[in-house]
Design an enzyme around this catalytic site. Structure first.
Site, PDB file in Angstrom:
ATOM      1  CE  LYS A  22      -1.268   1.333   4.204  1.00  0.00           C
ATOM      2  NZ  LYS A  22      -1.081   2.795   4.692  1.00  0.00           N
ATOM      3  CG  ASN A  23       2.611   2.479   3.426  1.00  0.00           C
ATOM      4  OD1 ASN A  23       1.512   3.012   3.275  1.00  0.00           O
ATOM      5  ND2 ASN A  23       3.018   2.332   4.674  1.00  0.00           N
ATOM      6  NE  ARG A  96      -1.169  11.940   8.799  1.00  0.00           N
ATOM      7  CZ  ARG A  96      -0.103  12.532   8.146  1.00  0.00           C
ATOM      8  NH1 ARG A  96       0.509  11.687   7.149  1.00  0.00           N
ATOM      9  NH2 ARG A  96       0.623  13.878   8.224  1.00  0.00           N
ATOM     10  CB  CYS A 120      -4.048  10.081  12.321  1.00  0.00           C
ATOM     11  SG  CYS A 120      -2.365   9.128  12.364  1.00  0.00           S
ATOM     12  NE  ARG A 125       1.251   9.978  10.347  1.00  0.00           N
ATOM     13  CZ  ARG A 125       0.916   8.891   9.724  1.00  0.00           C
ATOM     14  NH1 ARG A 125      -0.124   8.321   9.891  1.00  0.00           N
ATOM     15  NH2 ARG A 125       1.421   8.451   8.672  1.00  0.00           N
ATOM     16  N   PRO A 126       2.497  16.297  11.489  1.00  0.00           N
ATOM     17  CG  PRO A 126       4.457  17.480  12.077  1.00  0.00           C
ATOM     18  CD  PRO A 126       3.630  16.214  12.561  1.00  0.00           C
ATOM     19  CB  ILE A 127       2.774  17.784   5.809  1.00  0.00           C
ATOM     20  CG1 ILE A 127       1.764  18.850   5.753  1.00  0.00           C
ATOM     21  CG2 ILE A 127       2.167  16.497   5.777  1.00  0.00           C
ATOM     22  CD1 ILE A 127       1.149  18.992   4.564  1.00  0.00           C
ATOM     23  CG  ASP A 128       7.105  20.368   9.968  1.00  0.00           C
ATOM     24  OD1 ASP A 128       6.656  19.332   9.934  1.00  0.00           O
ATOM     25  OD2 ASP A 128       8.239  20.647  10.460  1.00  0.00           O
ATOM     26  CG  LEU A 129      10.294  18.186   8.202  1.00  0.00           C
ATOM     27  CD1 LEU A 129      10.788  17.020   8.698  1.00  0.00           C
ATOM     28  CD2 LEU A 129      11.010  19.218   8.542  1.00  0.00           C
ATOM     29  CG  ASP A 308       4.186   1.100   9.496  1.00  0.00           C
ATOM     30  OD1 ASP A 308       4.323   1.267   8.469  1.00  0.00           O
ATOM     31  OD2 ASP A 308       4.094   1.992  10.349  1.00  0.00           O
ATOM     32  CB  ILE A 330       8.649   6.400  14.333  1.00  0.00           C
ATOM     33  CG1 ILE A 330       9.991   5.640  14.018  1.00  0.00           C
ATOM     34  CG2 ILE A 330       8.245   7.289  12.974  1.00  0.00           C
ATOM     35  CD1 ILE A 330      11.275   6.384  13.331  1.00  0.00           C
ATOM     36  NE  ARG A 400      -6.726   3.980   6.193  1.00  0.00           N
ATOM     37  CZ  ARG A 400      -6.312   5.269   6.559  1.00  0.00           C
ATOM     38  NH1 ARG A 400      -6.846   5.876   7.705  1.00  0.00           N
ATOM     39  NH2 ARG A 400      -5.515   6.013   5.838  1.00  0.00           N
TER      40      ARG A 400
HETATM   41  C1  EPZ Z   1       4.829   6.769   6.384  1.00  0.00           C
HETATM   42  O1  EPZ Z   1       4.190   7.985   6.939  1.00  0.00           O
HETATM   43  C2  EPZ Z   1       3.953   5.558   6.168  1.00  0.00           C
HETATM   44  N1  EPZ Z   1       2.738   6.029   5.437  1.00  0.00           N
HETATM   45  C3  EPZ Z   1       3.558   5.157   7.993  1.00  0.00           C
HETATM   46  O2  EPZ Z   1       2.816   3.867   7.561  1.00  0.00           O
HETATM   47  C4  EPZ Z   1       4.794   4.799   8.534  1.00  0.00           C
HETATM   48  O3  EPZ Z   1       4.536   4.485   9.763  1.00  0.00           O
HETATM   49  C5  EPZ Z   1       5.819   5.994   8.421  1.00  0.00           C
HETATM   50  O4  EPZ Z   1       6.292   6.557   7.233  1.00  0.00           O
HETATM   51  C6  EPZ Z   1       6.924   5.708   9.323  1.00  0.00           C
HETATM   52  O5  EPZ Z   1       7.604   4.648   8.612  1.00  0.00           O
HETATM   53  C7  EPZ Z   1       2.988   5.881   4.028  1.00  0.00           C
HETATM   54  O6  EPZ Z   1       3.931   5.715   3.590  1.00  0.00           O
HETATM   55  C8  EPZ Z   1       1.614   6.341   3.399  1.00  0.00           C
HETATM   56  P1  EPZ Z   1       7.083  10.233   8.220  1.00  0.00           P
HETATM   57  P2  EPZ Z   1       4.750   9.273   6.984  1.00  0.00           P
HETATM   58  O7  EPZ Z   1       6.812  11.429   7.399  1.00  0.00           O
HETATM   59  O8  EPZ Z   1       5.485   9.533   5.912  1.00  0.00           O
HETATM   60  C9  EPZ Z   1       7.599  13.552  11.476  1.00  0.00           C
HETATM   61  C10 EPZ Z   1       0.993   2.458   8.072  1.00  0.00           C
HETATM   62  O9  EPZ Z   1       0.697   2.039   9.041  1.00  0.00           O
HETATM   63  N2  EPZ Z   1       7.193  14.368  10.644  1.00  0.00           N
HETATM   64  O10 EPZ Z   1       8.004   9.097   7.818  1.00  0.00           O
HETATM   65  O11 EPZ Z   1       3.651  10.313   7.417  1.00  0.00           O
HETATM   66  C11 EPZ Z   1       6.357  12.302  11.803  1.00  0.00           C
HETATM   67  O12 EPZ Z   1       5.557  13.265  12.769  1.00  0.00           O
HETATM   68  C12 EPZ Z   1       1.421   3.965   7.917  1.00  0.00           C
HETATM   69  O13 EPZ Z   1       0.992   1.970   6.718  1.00  0.00           O
HETATM   70  C13 EPZ Z   1       7.611  15.620  11.046  1.00  0.00           C
HETATM   71  O14 EPZ Z   1       7.598  16.130  12.124  1.00  0.00           O
HETATM   72  O15 EPZ Z   1       5.622   9.242   8.228  1.00  0.00           O
HETATM   73  C14 EPZ Z   1       6.772  11.339  12.504  1.00  0.00           C
HETATM   74  O16 EPZ Z   1       7.330  11.499  14.032  1.00  0.00           O
HETATM   75  C15 EPZ Z   1       1.197   4.517   9.460  1.00  0.00           C
HETATM   76  N3  EPZ Z   1       7.289  16.593   9.755  1.00  0.00           N
HETATM   77  C16 EPZ Z   1       8.250  11.136  11.755  1.00  0.00           C
HETATM   78  O17 EPZ Z   1       8.596  12.385  11.178  1.00  0.00           O
HETATM   79  C17 EPZ Z   1       7.095  16.256   8.564  1.00  0.00           C
HETATM   80  O18 EPZ Z   1       6.881  17.293   7.686  1.00  0.00           O
HETATM   81  C18 EPZ Z   1       8.249  10.195  10.631  1.00  0.00           C
HETATM   82  O19 EPZ Z   1       7.096  10.455   9.744  1.00  0.00           O
HETATM   83  C19 EPZ Z   1       6.737  14.922   8.250  1.00  0.00           C
HETATM   84  C20 EPZ Z   1       7.110  13.853   9.194  1.00  0.00           C
END
Ligand code: EPZ
Length: 426
Positions: A22-23, A96, A120, A125-129, A308, A330, A400
């Protein structure tokens, strides 16, 4: 609300097949936005998030076909015209990962309107980066009324060092950079197999990406991308979930159609717990034998132990002899499964980012509530070994990300059935 009814006690025996990831599929579907040509993706999983992504792309004007014939699970996406480059809140709030359209939309059309994904169950889970990277590439981004508005004449290549390792952040900016003017250098990138899968598709579409799968990725912007056909990786988290299902039920389970090379840290940890594994080229056979022994885990970015798989591992740890400490590095709130596991007789205490699991507990069947995708998987694993019949509520969380889970598990001897309609069957 769909429920699962699971009667525990059966060892899982036989072969279970893993679906596409899925990812990987979600960013690859978003990548189709970058070209007017048709993009064909094979080995797409039949899960709810893929349907959501399809609705999202169609709402923007894309033509999407999604076929799940027995022979192949594939999608054909054609974004010839993007009449409405907006990711609406009613879709984004259900998934998201919709934020993955942000980069490709700006790259293709010079503008994007994407509803801000709220947090969630597992964290803010911000997207600031994602935003910071797009601004570094020349996008002007404003936030109002819950939406991100992004505009640019043309993105420019940039040198971006991610403050934190982010999987979809790396993917989003990769898709923004492939048609930017000039070169980009990204550092501190996510190294997950899903990033490699996306880069392989983008390069097949004519992009020039080097270094995907390492912390440093170089991208040379090109003027245009064309269509391509690509096969999605097997789902490493589904494979890991099935391996733990075989181990926790004391079965003999062949997990087929997977890529063992993507399971490194999990396989090592399972062997440390005394689980016997026969590792093939595209399968892993898990057998019981020695008793399960406790082992600590700390979740890390890939190739470390995957967050995960944390909930699923915790279910296994309840059956191991001794005490295991599970540390979640994480996400800030990824212990939603602890309360429900304890209601089934587990003995787990949480202190900040660590959970202490006192093993060797006999789990009892119970009525429990699913809260997020992987926590739900942990409850299924616990119910497979608990005595009696458990009822799992809100299994839409499972739908999902797990394809036909009850069918696959029944096929290897689990006593599991669904109350209510079955997703994907009319
Ligand atoms: C991906 O989410 C996966 N989802 C998640 O899988 C997985 O748990 C996660 O990566 C970690 O491996 C998809 O690929 C669709 P991150 P993602 O950005 O990209 C922080 C599942 O179960 N962060 O790697 O959203 C964030 O809060 C799902 O299939 C910022 O601070 O995760 C977290 O603490 C759940 N700012 C850390 O980074 C940002 O702009 C890692 O998050 C982005 C992230």
């Amino acid at each position: 609300m769909d429920k699962f009814v699971i009667r525990g006690g059966n060892p899982l025996l036989g072969t279970i097949k893993v679906s596409g990831a899925k990812n990987s599929a979600l960013p690859c579907m978003a990548a189709a936005i970058l070209t007017e040509d048709e993009v064909i993706l094979e080995n797409i999983p039949q899960v709810r998030d893929i349907e959501t992504e399809r609705r999202l792309l169609e709402s923007m004007g894309a033509e999407v076909e999604l076929g799940y014939g027995r022979a192949q699970h594939r999608t054909s996406i054609k974004c010839a015209v993007l009449s409405d480059p907006v990711a609406k809140y009613e879709i984004v709030k259900t998934m998201r990962a919709s934020s993955l359209v942000l980069g490709p939309l700006i790259a293709r059309t010079g503008m994007a309107r994407v509803a801000m994904p709220g947090g969630c169950a597992i964290g803010g889970r911000p997207i600031d980066l994602h935003i910071k990277g797009l601004e570094a590439m020349g996008a002007t981004i404003t936030q109002e009324h819950g939406y991100l508005e992004a505009r640019t004449n043309r993105l420019k290549g940039a040198h971006i060092v991610f403050d934190k390792i982010t999987v979809t952040g790396t993917e989003d900016l990769l898709m923004a950079a492939v048609m930017a003017e000039g070169e980009s250098l990204f550092e501190n990138c996510a190294r997950e197999p899903e990033v490699i899968d996306l880069a392989a598709l983008l390069n097949a579409m004519g992009a020039q990406i080097k270094g995907a799968g390492t912390s440093t990725i170089r991208i040379k912007g090109v003027a245009k991308l064309h269509g391509a056909r690509h096969r999605i990786n097997p789902d490493r988290i589904e494979a890991g979930t099935f391996l733990i299902a075989g181990a926790i039920t004391g079965g003999d389970l062949n997990v087929d159609c997977c890529n063992p090379a993507h399971l490194g840290s999990l396989l090592g940890k399972l062997e440390q717990c005394g689980v016997k594994l026969d590792i093939g080229k595209e399968n892993v056979r898990v057998r019981s034998g020695n008793k399960l022994v406790a082992a600590d885990i700390t979740t890390e970015e890939y190739p470390g132990f995957p967050t995960d798989m944390q909930a699923q591992y915790m279910a296994l740890a309840t059956q191991a002899e001794g005490t295991s400490v599970v540390t979640e590095n994480i996400f800030e709130n990824r212990f939603m499964h602890v309360g429900e596991l304890n209601r089934m007789g587990a003995n787990i205490t949480v202190q900040g980012r660590s959970a202490t699991v006192r093993g060797g507990t006999k789990l009892q069947s119970a009525a429990v509530m699913c809260s997020d995708l992987r926590a739900s998987a942990a409850l299924v694993l616990a119910a497979l070994v608990a005595d009696g019949e458990s009822i799992l509520d809100r299994v839409y969380h499972m739908d999902r990300g797990y394809e036909r889970l009850e069918e696959k598990l029944r096929g290897v001897g689990a006593q599991i059935r669904r109350m209510g309609e079955v997703f994907g069957k009319k």
